[in-house]
Design an enzyme around this catalytic site. Structure first.
Site, PDB file in Angstrom:
ATOM      1  N   GLU A   5      -9.068  12.242  12.165  1.00  0.00           N
ATOM      2  CA  GLU A   5      -8.259  11.108  12.619  1.00  0.00           C
ATOM      3  C   GLU A   5      -7.411  11.472  13.823  1.00  0.00           C
ATOM      4  O   GLU A   5      -6.524  12.322  13.748  1.00  0.00           O
ATOM      5  CB  GLU A   5      -7.354  10.610  11.479  1.00  0.00           C
ATOM      6  CG  GLU A   5      -6.652   9.313  11.798  1.00  0.00           C
ATOM      7  CD  GLU A   5      -6.301   8.514  10.551  1.00  0.00           C
ATOM      8  OE1 GLU A   5      -5.724   7.426  10.699  1.00  0.00           O
ATOM      9  OE2 GLU A   5      -6.604   8.977   9.434  1.00  0.00           O
ATOM     10  N   LYS A  17       0.846  -1.188   0.000  1.00  0.00           N
ATOM     11  CA  LYS A  17       0.000   0.000   0.000  1.00  0.00           C
ATOM     12  C   LYS A  17       0.876   1.231   0.000  1.00  0.00           C
ATOM     13  O   LYS A  17       1.962   1.248   0.604  1.00  0.00           O
ATOM     14  CB  LYS A  17      -0.909   0.023   1.236  1.00  0.00           C
ATOM     15  CG  LYS A  17      -1.703   1.319   1.413  1.00  0.00           C
ATOM     16  CD  LYS A  17      -2.433   1.391   2.751  1.00  0.00           C
ATOM     17  CE  LYS A  17      -3.069   2.755   2.945  1.00  0.00           C
ATOM     18  NZ  LYS A  17      -3.792   2.870   4.232  1.00  0.00           N
TER      19      LYS A  17
END
Length: 440
Positions: free
Chosen positions: A238, A193
């Site tokens: 976040e 990723k």
């Protein structure tokens, strides 16, 4: 910067940090019941960390560390520890966020990477029914309680005028091509990723009063943590790490879908997000990286097996809340350093992802996607990831640079990732443009 002591990074290791004198007093809850922290922000040297009306805002600078390079976190930790150890503190409340408090914002990359840690001269705080005022001075001066009407009566922010947007380092088509390159690298087995970011440049007719977009973002995205540190403004969904009296928590977001304007359609989209193998894979990498980084510092770690869907006004995210009990006495700043960069903003394996980011993005992220938040003298604090943000150009305050990023895995489609990045630019972009619900 009145009464400020900015310390160059190459001098932090000496014992000559300023000795600070700190006093926290509680404000009358009846008199200040309607205290709106963001409305008290000054036009210059302002810091903020606010969510749903609670948090901290700072005025001015009593001390500041500016630091860069791969040792930026270690430098900041040592500097902060020395400040806290030498400070003379009188705190009537003794809660997280009272007494000595510093606001920080750290660069994503080691190089060039400008980071900062600021101790304001005045801090206003609010938690639940309690409100407080902290004043900080450099010895031999003593803290002076400012005029409260002056603090609460700052001039209203001025709306940005004539804002024009333009592509940053890459056009949309060029960035989509970079995503395709990343997918090829993933398919070749180079990595699992990578998170690719793109930027957007905003230019106004005159210098932007940052308080206007900040207030707009806080209003429109109340579930996010609204922040301001030395020209970096935004509202992040976040929470990288929170430390409060020994309890460690973290909220991981990875996997995103854009919302529609229809509630029934959004429910269907949320269900598809929760079943998406591509998004679940991306999310698993991010959760694993945070759990692995926190494990050496915590006991009794709780890592849910499945994520939930977090609904925001413009997008929905897969989210996981982790928790643990602090085991080694680390401060929130040290935990943030241990967690950065997580797979949610970098990728996995980390070294390969960092190299690919530098190759494909063609820009310096600055403090985008780095830790942003606050720490107190006891080590308590909250550190988010600097997302949904803009950086005011210090050389030309008419200009701002907006950032957004997307997690790229094997199943990523470049056009879909570009649409997701555009959706993530919406909060700050909208905050800089006229609001049809308001009169000029």
């Amino acid at each position: 910067m009145t009464e400020s002591s900015a310390i160059p990074a190459d001098e932090f290791a000496t014992p000559d940090v300023p000795r600070l004198v700190v006093r926290t007093t509680e404000l009358d809850p009846d008199v200040h019941a309607g205290l709106d922290l963001l409305q008290t922000l000054p036009t210059e040297d302002a810091t903020a960390w606010v969510r749903r009306g609670e948090g901290l805002v700072g005025h001015g600078e009593a001390a500041r560390l500016d630091v860069s390079g791969p040792d930026r976190f270690a430098t900041a930790v040592q500097w902060w520890d020395k400040l806290a150890e030498s400070a003379a503190v009188r705190d009537e409340i003794g809660e997280p966020g009272t007494g000595l408090v510093g606001f920080g914002s750290f660069a994503f990359a080691d190089d060039p990477g400008h980071s900062t840690l600021v101790v304001p001269r005045v801090v206003l705080g609010r938690r639940g029914d309690r409100r407080w005022l902290t004043t900080i001075a450099v010895e031999p001066a003593l803290p002076t309680v400012p005029s409260l009407p002056a603090l609460f009566g700052t001039p209203p922010p001025e709306r940005p005028q004539g804002v024009v947007f333009a592509d940053g380092a890459l056009t949309g088509a060029q960035w989509a091509s970079a995503v395709a390159d990343a997918v090829r690298r993933i398919d070749a087995g180079d990595l699992d990723k990578v998170v690719l970011a793109r930027d957007l440049v905003a230019v106004a007719e005159k210098p932007v009063d940052f308080r206007w977009p900040l207030a707009r973002i806080a209003r429109d995205y109340p579930a996010c943590w609204t922040y301001a540190v030395r020209g970096l403004i935004g509202a992040t969904p976040e929470m990288l790490v929170r430390l409060e009296n020994g309890l460690v928590t973290s909220r991981v977001l990875a996997g995103t879908i854009r919302r529609s304007n229809d509630d029934a359609r959004d429910l269907a989209l949320a269900a598809s997000l929760a079943r998406s193998s591509k998004d679940l894979e991306e999310h698993e990498y991010a959760v694993r990286s945070v759990a692995d980084a926190l494990a050496p510092h915590c006991t009794s770690m709780n890592v849910p097996e499945s994520p939930f869907v977090l609904h925001l006004p413009n997008v929905m995210h897969l989210a996981t809340d982790l928790a643990g009990v602090l085991a080694d006495g680390s401060s929130s700043l040290e935990l943030a350093a241990a967690l950065h960069p997580s797979a949610a903003v970098c990728g996995t394996p980390t070294p390969v992802a960092l190299q690919l980011i530098a190759e494909l993005e063609h820009m310096d992220r600055g403090r985008y996607a780095g830790p942003v938040g606050w720490v107190d003298a006891s080590g308590n604090g909250e550190w988010g990831i600097a997302l949904r943000c803009a950086q005011v150009d210090t050389q030309d305050p008419r200009r701002l640079r907006l950032y957004a990023g997307c997690g790229i895995v094997a199943d990523s489609v470049p056009e879909s990732e570009l649409a997701e990045a555009q959706a993530k630019l919406v909060p700050v972009r909208d905050a800089l443009t006229p609001d049809p619900t308001e009169t000029p």
